[in-house]
Design a protein around this motif. Structure first.
Motif, PDB file in Angstrom:
ATOM      1  N   ARG A  60      -7.410  11.423  -2.908  1.00  0.00           N
ATOM      2  CA  ARG A  60      -7.440  10.416  -3.961  1.00  0.00           C
ATOM      3  C   ARG A  60      -7.158   9.030  -3.378  1.00  0.00           C
ATOM      4  N   ILE A  61      -6.097   8.965  -2.568  1.00  0.00           N
ATOM      5  CA  ILE A  61      -5.637   7.681  -2.006  1.00  0.00           C
ATOM      6  C   ILE A  61      -6.691   7.064  -1.077  1.00  0.00           C
TER       7      ILE A  61
ATOM      8  N   ALA B  35       4.556   6.437  -4.675  1.00  0.00           N
ATOM      9  CA  ALA B  35       4.666   6.753  -6.096  1.00  0.00           C
ATOM     10  C   ALA B  35       3.801   7.960  -6.436  1.00  0.00           C
ATOM     11  N   ASP B  36       2.593   8.011  -5.877  1.00  0.00           N
ATOM     12  CA  ASP B  36       1.688   9.114  -6.200  1.00  0.00           C
ATOM     13  C   ASP B  36       2.166  10.424  -5.578  1.00  0.00           C
TER      14      ASP B  36
ATOM     15  N   VAL C 202       2.266   2.362  -3.336  1.00  0.00           N
ATOM     16  CA  VAL C 202       1.312   3.106  -4.169  1.00  0.00           C
ATOM     17  C   VAL C 202       1.254   4.565  -3.712  1.00  0.00           C
ATOM     18  N   VAL C 203       1.178   4.770  -2.400  1.00  0.00           N
ATOM     19  CA  VAL C 203       1.118   6.127  -1.856  1.00  0.00           C
ATOM     20  C   VAL C 203       2.372   6.901  -2.233  1.00  0.00           C
TER      21      VAL C 203
ATOM     22  N   GLU D 298      -3.953  12.887  -0.970  1.00  0.00           N
ATOM     23  CA  GLU D 298      -4.489  12.085   0.137  1.00  0.00           C
ATOM     24  C   GLU D 298      -5.959  11.749  -0.103  1.00  0.00           C
TER      25      GLU D 298
ATOM     26  N   VAL E  56      -0.686  17.915  -1.753  1.00  0.00           N
ATOM     27  CA  VAL E  56      -0.609  16.638  -1.030  1.00  0.00           C
ATOM     28  C   VAL E  56      -1.979  16.306  -0.433  1.00  0.00           C
ATOM     29  N   ARG E  57      -2.716  17.323  -0.001  1.00  0.00           N
ATOM     30  CA  ARG E  57      -4.086  17.073   0.491  1.00  0.00           C
ATOM     31  C   ARG E  57      -4.943  16.453  -0.591  1.00  0.00           C
TER      32      ARG E  57
ATOM     33  N   MET F  66       9.891  13.632  -1.209  1.00  0.00           N
ATOM     34  CA  MET F  66       9.266  13.437   0.099  1.00  0.00           C
ATOM     35  C   MET F  66      10.118  14.052   1.208  1.00  0.00           C
TER      36      MET F  66
ATOM     37  N   ALA G 261       5.101  11.856  -7.428  1.00  0.00           N
ATOM     38  CA  ALA G 261       4.693  12.480  -8.683  1.00  0.00           C
ATOM     39  C   ALA G 261       4.101  13.857  -8.427  1.00  0.00           C
TER      40      ALA G 261
ATOM     41  N   ALA H  27       0.836  -1.208   0.000  1.00  0.00           N
ATOM     42  CA  ALA H  27       0.000   0.000   0.000  1.00  0.00           C
ATOM     43  C   ALA H  27       0.871   1.258   0.000  1.00  0.00           C
ATOM     44  N   PHE H  28       1.940   1.224   0.812  1.00  0.00           N
ATOM     45  CA  PHE H  28       2.775   2.426   0.891  1.00  0.00           C
ATOM     46  C   PHE H  28       3.497   2.683  -0.423  1.00  0.00           C
TER      47      PHE H  28
END
Lengths: 160, 160
Positions: A132-133, A38-39, A35-36, A130, A126-127, A51, A42, A32-33
């Motif tokens: 989206r995720i 990578a997004d 995926v987070v 988040e 980033v909000r 990051m 980007a 899961a992390f």
DNA sequence: TATTGTTATACTCTATAACTATA
DNA sequence: TATAGTTATAGAGTATAACAATA
């Protein structure tokens, strides 16, 4: 990359099983992390941030005047590695290194006005990332997710 | 230390806030995963394994005969980087590379009996690590944690 | 022409030792 | 003697290009 289908050209292994690893919550945390990460990378790339540089801006913004050692500890990175990060942020005029009269060994780190502006814009992006995720989670699921993660983070690791 | 403290054990530096980052579930995921990763790496070190070599053994064990390309995809690493990993596992007689008569470009990967034994022992140790990590969670919390993480993992990331 | 495994390479991230200037 | 910041460096981890053998 072509997907495996029930085509006869695929010899005998259409799907790879990760059943052994899937029994572990830690493995699912890593997947899961990934995926987070990578997004969010980007998203941050549009601001010329990674990051670690975004996190550094956020920590400096929350703690104006802190030292590089304190920032390194907050980011859980070694002091030597932080130097190049602060060099980069200072070179882009996002963070200032101010000498402290009471202890001339340390620098007091602060956001410049440009740093504060970039941090605000990046935080908004980033909000949206988040949202989206976590769009598949209801409020209760997300609350339990966060509290469970915090319990794991607070685990007292004892070595045998 | 030369400053007068209200509490003699309290250091003279104030607590560092990460309030801006803490609003993000992704940040809490990273902090929690750092704890998990440090503990699992310490556990696997006793078997001469890292997360990636343990995962490789587990995937090969679940999918005997798979190719290096399939293993690389399952581990989400590039093919060139997998070569050195399989070299290491083969050199320790944990995995065998067998030629496939129907396609002589590929290797069929299999656990050796020693590889299967090491995988079983390491998996038991990782199970104990997992129990330690999740000991603060009840069954419902862990179920929601896992399902929430899987939803995040399945998020369809769309680039603008 | 495409794919598997491989070599070479480069770039990032991370970790440690040792130096300087201050305390 | 200890600490903050720094330099140099080495080790992982990760990414791409290109090649030989094979399909």
């Amino acid at each position: 990359m072509d997907r495996d289908d029930a085509d006869s050209t695929t010899p005998d292994r259409p799907r790879i099983s990760d059943a052994t690893l899937r029994q572990f919550t830690g493995y699912t945390m890593k997947r899961a992390f990934n995926v987070v990460q990578a997004d969010v990378n980007a998203v941050l790339e549009e601001f010329g941030l990674r990051m670690v540089t975004y996190s550094a801006l956020a920590i400096v913004g929350d703690n104006p005047g802190l030292s590089q050692s304190q920032l390194a500890q907050a980011l859980a990175i070694e002091r030597p590695n932080l130097v190049v990060i602060v060099d980069e942020l200072e070179g882009r005029d996002l963070v200032s290194r101010d000498r402290v009269p009471t202890d001339r060994r340390t620098y007091a780190l602060q956001l410049t006005s440009e740093g504060a502006r970039l941090l605000a814009r990046a935080t908004e992006a980033v909000r949206r990332h988040e949202a989206r995720i976590t769009e598949g989670l209801n409020a209760e699921e997300e609350a339990i997710l966060v509290s469970a993660l915090k319990k794991i983070e607070a685990t007292d690791i004892r070595r045998s």
